[in-house]
Motif scaffolding. Sequence first.
Motif, PDB file in Angstrom:
ATOM      1  N   LYS A   1      -9.371   4.867   5.594  1.00 45.44           N
ATOM      2  CA  LYS A   1      -8.366   5.771   5.570  1.00 45.44           C
ATOM      3  C   LYS A   1      -7.035   4.593   6.329  1.00 45.44           C
ATOM      4  N   ALA A   2      -7.636   3.840   7.312  1.00 46.68           N
ATOM      5  CA  ALA A   2      -6.463   2.237   6.788  1.00 46.68           C
ATOM      6  C   ALA A   2      -6.139   2.197   6.113  1.00 46.68           C
ATOM      7  N   ILE A   3      -6.436   2.318   4.833  1.00 43.52           N
ATOM      8  CA  ILE A   3      -5.893   2.644   3.612  1.00 43.52           C
ATOM      9  C   ILE A   3      -4.619   3.487   3.301  1.00 43.52           C
ATOM     10  N   ARG A   4      -5.633   4.645   3.163  1.00 37.32           N
ATOM     11  CA  ARG A   4      -5.095   5.511   2.812  1.00 37.32           C
ATOM     12  C   ARG A   4      -3.229   5.672   3.980  1.00 37.32           C
ATOM     13  N   GLU A   5      -3.694   5.203   5.521  1.00 41.35           N
ATOM     14  CA  GLU A   5      -2.457   5.305   6.161  1.00 41.35           C
ATOM     15  C   GLU A   5      -1.098   3.912   5.171  1.00 41.35           C
ATOM     16  N   LEU A   6      -2.168   3.143   5.058  1.00 40.92           N
ATOM     17  CA  LEU A   6      -0.415   2.223   4.686  1.00 40.92           C
ATOM     18  C   LEU A   6      -0.049   2.539   2.853  1.00 40.92           C
ATOM     19  N   ALA A   7      -1.125   3.462   2.226  1.00 47.65           N
ATOM     20  CA  ALA A   7      -0.336   3.729   1.341  1.00 47.65           C
ATOM     21  C   ALA A   7       0.868   4.289   1.420  1.00 47.65           C
ATOM     22  N   ASP A   8       1.295   5.143   2.563  1.00 44.43           N
ATOM     23  CA  ASP A   8       2.573   5.830   2.472  1.00 44.43           C
ATOM     24  C   ASP A   8       3.880   5.355   3.062  1.00 44.43           C
ATOM     25  N   ARG A   9       3.705   3.830   3.444  1.00 45.16           N
ATOM     26  CA  ARG A   9       4.177   3.082   3.458  1.00 45.16           C
ATOM     27  C   ARG A   9       4.820   1.608   3.087  1.00 45.16           C
TER      28      ARG A   9
ATOM     29  N   VAL B   1     -11.826  -3.196  -5.870  1.00 46.12           N
ATOM     30  CA  VAL B   1     -10.165  -2.585  -6.311  1.00 46.12           C
ATOM     31  C   VAL B   1     -10.378  -0.570  -7.043  1.00 46.12           C
ATOM     32  N   GLU B   2     -11.660  -0.616  -7.118  1.00 48.18           N
ATOM     33  CA  GLU B   2     -11.887   1.046  -7.002  1.00 48.18           C
ATOM     34  C   GLU B   2     -11.678   1.532  -5.773  1.00 48.18           C
ATOM     35  N   ASP B   3     -12.317   0.841  -5.378  1.00 43.47           N
ATOM     36  CA  ASP B   3     -12.137   1.685  -4.089  1.00 43.47           C
ATOM     37  C   ASP B   3     -10.674   1.788  -3.254  1.00 43.47           C
ATOM     38  N   VAL B   4      -9.979   0.587  -3.303  1.00 45.13           N
ATOM     39  CA  VAL B   4      -9.082   0.743  -2.756  1.00 45.13           C
ATOM     40  C   VAL B   4      -8.030   1.706  -3.329  1.00 45.13           C
ATOM     41  N   ARG B   5      -8.441   2.278  -5.402  1.00 43.04           N
ATOM     42  CA  ARG B   5      -7.633   3.087  -5.505  1.00 43.04           C
ATOM     43  C   ARG B   5      -7.865   4.002  -4.509  1.00 43.04           C
ATOM     44  N   LEU B   6      -9.120   4.506  -5.001  1.00 43.99           N
ATOM     45  CA  LEU B   6      -9.614   6.064  -4.386  1.00 43.99           C
ATOM     46  C   LEU B   6      -9.496   5.698  -2.972  1.00 43.99           C
ATOM     47  N   ALA B   7      -8.782   5.021  -2.345  1.00 44.98           N
ATOM     48  CA  ALA B   7      -9.082   5.177  -0.913  1.00 44.98           C
ATOM     49  C   ALA B   7      -6.921   5.562  -0.900  1.00 44.98           C
ATOM     50  N   ALA B   8      -6.137   5.449  -1.831  1.00 43.20           N
ATOM     51  CA  ALA B   8      -4.694   4.672  -1.566  1.00 43.20           C
ATOM     52  C   ALA B   8      -4.113   6.437  -2.419  1.00 43.20           C
ATOM     53  N   GLU B   9      -4.892   6.739  -3.222  1.00 42.99           N
ATOM     54  CA  GLU B   9      -4.889   8.216  -3.943  1.00 42.99           C
ATOM     55  C   GLU B   9      -3.368   8.530  -4.140  1.00 42.99           C
ATOM     56  N   HIS B  10      -3.412   7.636  -5.638  1.00 37.87           N
ATOM     57  CA  HIS B  10      -2.154   7.203  -6.237  1.00 37.87           C
ATOM     58  C   HIS B  10      -0.551   7.435  -4.765  1.00 37.87           C
TER      59      HIS B  10
ATOM     60  N   LEU C   1      -0.744  -8.553  10.249  1.00 34.20           N
ATOM     61  CA  LEU C   1       1.421  -8.356   9.457  1.00 34.20           C
ATOM     62  C   LEU C   1       1.582  -7.402   8.517  1.00 34.20           C
ATOM     63  N   CYS C   2       0.426  -6.265   9.019  1.00 34.23           N
ATOM     64  CA  CYS C   2       0.156  -5.203   7.809  1.00 34.23           C
ATOM     65  C   CYS C   2       2.071  -4.195   8.584  1.00 34.23           C
ATOM     66  N   GLU C   3       2.192  -4.785   9.611  1.00 37.33           N
ATOM     67  CA  GLU C   3       3.039  -3.357  10.260  1.00 37.33           C
ATOM     68  C   GLU C   3       4.188  -3.376   9.400  1.00 37.33           C
ATOM     69  N   ASP C   4       4.780  -4.254   9.462  1.00 34.62           N
ATOM     70  CA  ASP C   4       5.910  -4.384   8.069  1.00 34.62           C
ATOM     71  C   ASP C   4       6.000  -5.007   6.914  1.00 34.62           C
TER      72      ASP C   4
ATOM     73  N   VAL D   1       4.361  -9.698   3.686  1.00 40.11           N
ATOM     74  CA  VAL D   1       3.410  -9.821   2.880  1.00 40.11           C
ATOM     75  C   VAL D   1       2.231  -9.452   3.905  1.00 40.11           C
ATOM     76  N   GLY D   2       1.431  -8.399   4.214  1.00 45.43           N
ATOM     77  CA  GLY D   2       0.086  -8.517   5.101  1.00 45.43           C
ATOM     78  C   GLY D   2      -1.458  -8.410   4.689  1.00 45.43           C
ATOM     79  N   LEU D   3      -2.109  -8.802   5.099  1.00 43.25           N
ATOM     80  CA  LEU D   3      -3.563  -8.420   5.117  1.00 43.25           C
ATOM     81  C   LEU D   3      -4.216  -7.454   5.373  1.00 43.25           C
ATOM     82  N   LEU D   4      -4.823  -6.946   4.318  1.00 40.30           N
ATOM     83  CA  LEU D   4      -6.360  -6.137   5.331  1.00 40.30           C
ATOM     84  C   LEU D   4      -7.314  -6.476   4.429  1.00 40.30           C
ATOM     85  N   ARG D   5      -8.742  -6.874   5.775  1.00 41.49           N
ATOM     86  CA  ARG D   5      -9.442  -7.435   5.482  1.00 41.49           C
ATOM     87  C   ARG D   5     -10.616  -6.759   5.683  1.00 41.49           C
ATOM     88  N   PRO D   6     -11.621  -6.148   4.961  1.00 38.91           N
ATOM     89  CA  PRO D   6     -12.966  -5.170   4.779  1.00 38.91           C
ATOM     90  C   PRO D   6     -13.670  -5.886   5.802  1.00 38.91           C
ATOM     91  N   ILE D   7     -14.637  -5.311   7.030  1.00 40.86           N
ATOM     92  CA  ILE D   7     -14.983  -6.255   7.562  1.00 40.86           C
ATOM     93  C   ILE D   7     -16.975  -5.474   7.189  1.00 40.86           C
TER      94      ILE D   7
END
Lengths: 181, 361, 256
Positions: free
Chosen positions: B298-306, B321-330, B252-255, B284-290
């Motif tokens: 990359k997946a987090i960076r793409e989501l970060a734009d929207r 959270v540190e890796d999520v932050r790095l991925a989201a690039e502010h 459910l990350c699409e919207d 609300v959606g969920l991203l689960r790193p496996i």
Amino acid sequence: MIKEEIIIAGFGGQGVLSMGKILAYSGVMQGLEVSWMPSYGPEMRGGTANVTVILSDRPISSPISHDFDTAIILNQQSMDKFEPMVKPGGVLIYDPNGITRTPERQDIQVYSIDATAEAARSGNMRVFNTMILGGYLKVKPILTFDYVIAGLAKSLPERLHKLLPANEAAIRQGMELIRPR
Amino acid sequence: MEEVKLMKGNEVVAEAAVRCGCDGYFGYPITPQSEILETLMQMRPWETTGMVVLQAESEVAAINMVYGGAACGKKVMTSSSSPGISLMCEGLSYLAGAELPCVVVNVSRGGPGLGTIQPSQADYFQAVKGGGHGDYHLIVLAPNSVQEMYDFVFLGFELAFRYLNPVMILSDGVIGQMMEKVVLSAPVARWTDEQIAAQSSSWAVYGKPETRTRNIVTSLELEADRQEKVNLKLIEKYRRVAAEEVRYETSLCEDADYVLVAYGSSARICAKVVEMAREEGHKVGLLRPITLYPFPTKAIRELADRVKGFLSVEMNAGQMVEDVRLAAEHCAPVAHYGRMGGVVHSPSEVYEALKREFINQ
Amino acid sequence: MAAEVEMKPENLVYAKPRLITDKTMHYCPGCSHGVVHKLVAEVIDEMGLEHDAIGISPVGCAVLAYDYIDIDWVESAHGRATTLATAIKRLRPDKMVFTYQGDGDLAAIGTGETIHAGNRGENITIIFINNAIYGMTGGQMAPTTLVGMKTATTPYGRDTHLNGYPYKIGEVMSLLDGVCYVTRQSVHTPAAVRKAKKAIRKAFENSMAGRGLSLVEIVATCNSGWKLSPVEANRWMEEHMMEFYPLGDLKDTEKK
């Protein structure tokens, strides 16, 4: 839609975890999704024990819950801890033996089952937990009796299968024994 | 033959080991994962598949037995829980340095120190950022169900041998102790010594045959220049792993306005949070790193734009959270929520945190 | 300049063992390691184990043992050699698996692993070089350092109040039921070398026969660490080391 989140809590040695196991196996026999999540902390070594069992006809998201459809309470500590975690409209089943403060909530359905006393009278304390289970099945007829008997057989190692008839009888007895508040 | 069973996460690791043709398991008891060794001893696979099962005198010994077994080209594994994994970190560094394949399962518990025996995800840094010394990475898989606990033993060996790198299955006390339905796949035969000689003759040690010169398994170089070449080779390997092996799941990350990022048992809890939030009309959606290494950057960076925000939900003080932050690039705000010390957060606690951090802002 | 003389085979009295590589050894002149390496290589060759021997090298001066003997090798973390050997032998019981360890590796950081491998009766051999000092790191105290002996970390001599006592791990190992053979040898004279070689062969035979763990301790010199000439070091070893670490068999379950 079936979604039943159950907490069973009492002293270690009361058969709390195995009661949960019977429920979980019965759910599997009935084709449901199940999860069985025990407490395994220091309480396992002589103190209180609890297990969360979830039965559902859809994949189970969280095996952890703090809002239960049903709470089966077998000692006072567990009453204090889990009575507040029953969903409004949910069910709380308890054995009055050793309970010093009966449930106070008015927004849930409360049942008592005098299984300790009955099991002691019958001279077989080992069926205490299946008697409680019978009470639960009466109040929440989600699992059909045949699947429960099949689940009971699955949850017991084969060398203990001689105990099946006594347990089946205890389940039936528990169904009769349970009383609303 | 495939079978459906109701089993504990720990027990299925033992089943998976035997069924995937594992050659050796070496372990030391520690709560909450002792059932792995106990189940294997109960199963007596040495009488059926020929698998070796040995209770070592310590986790230090266990990981070094794994090192020895892996050096022979065999499929070997161990398991432990947090304090035991700390003891294994030296060996993990050597395994990574010598480029040896193996599977290590961490059914983690609360720390630091002796901590608690209840579930925790406080070993993320240790698993993903090193733990042992030197520039190295483990490939880290995070199962979120009993089924994945089973499947990832197979996947773990596959990746370990594909990349000649240790693989860690980072689990926790919830997944290890809970029972769920699991499909047990048909057993796979252990590799024969001939197969091992055929597939690993360039590096494995099994007595120098006449067909090749001797092999030496070592992580030692005396010259800095040569060690740097080893480092460069490892980094190149990690790049390949990062390019080809990122695994994650979104729901459910699409919207979604807000995305929960969670792995393992925490992701299960968050799946329920998503249900609760959607029922109340919150997107609300969920991203689960496996794979935790490589991380789905990359997946987090793409989501970060929207999205309007990420909540990293982990049973720790804030590590992934540190890796999520790095991925989201502010590009989107990132917050953390998590209980610690063996306390497992409930779906409603997480939902409250999500409201507090984002929805009600 | 003399013409090059062709060596006739009948005149050849000594040759480098076939399984010793051409790599220049890094050991100091006078060090015992070279001789012990030669014996291990010879015994492996004579027993026809070239294709079935797996060696585990330690951390210490012998870390590079794998450079010198032409068989398959694994290099271990400090002290863990017997755990590697345990797994390798259990996974490849048809192979001859041995560790080659110094006193620091075997008797300090690896004491636990050594004792438990012995206690489990692993069918492996330990070649143990006891020179009473840490050679590789620059001459620090070993668990086997004699009382009063000066090292980099006992600059005033080993003081039992400060450092405890030298440790006879051979004797400790001989008490374990899983250990079949413990012997203490040396390589400072031709006669001693011959005896040491016999001991190594016996140990390897035990391992292949599945009799349990064998430990061959070689009382050795470290003339660099001891700050003596090779000849003086041999003399010092005879006078002091052998008094505390007497040579001979400590255990042999085959000998009734």
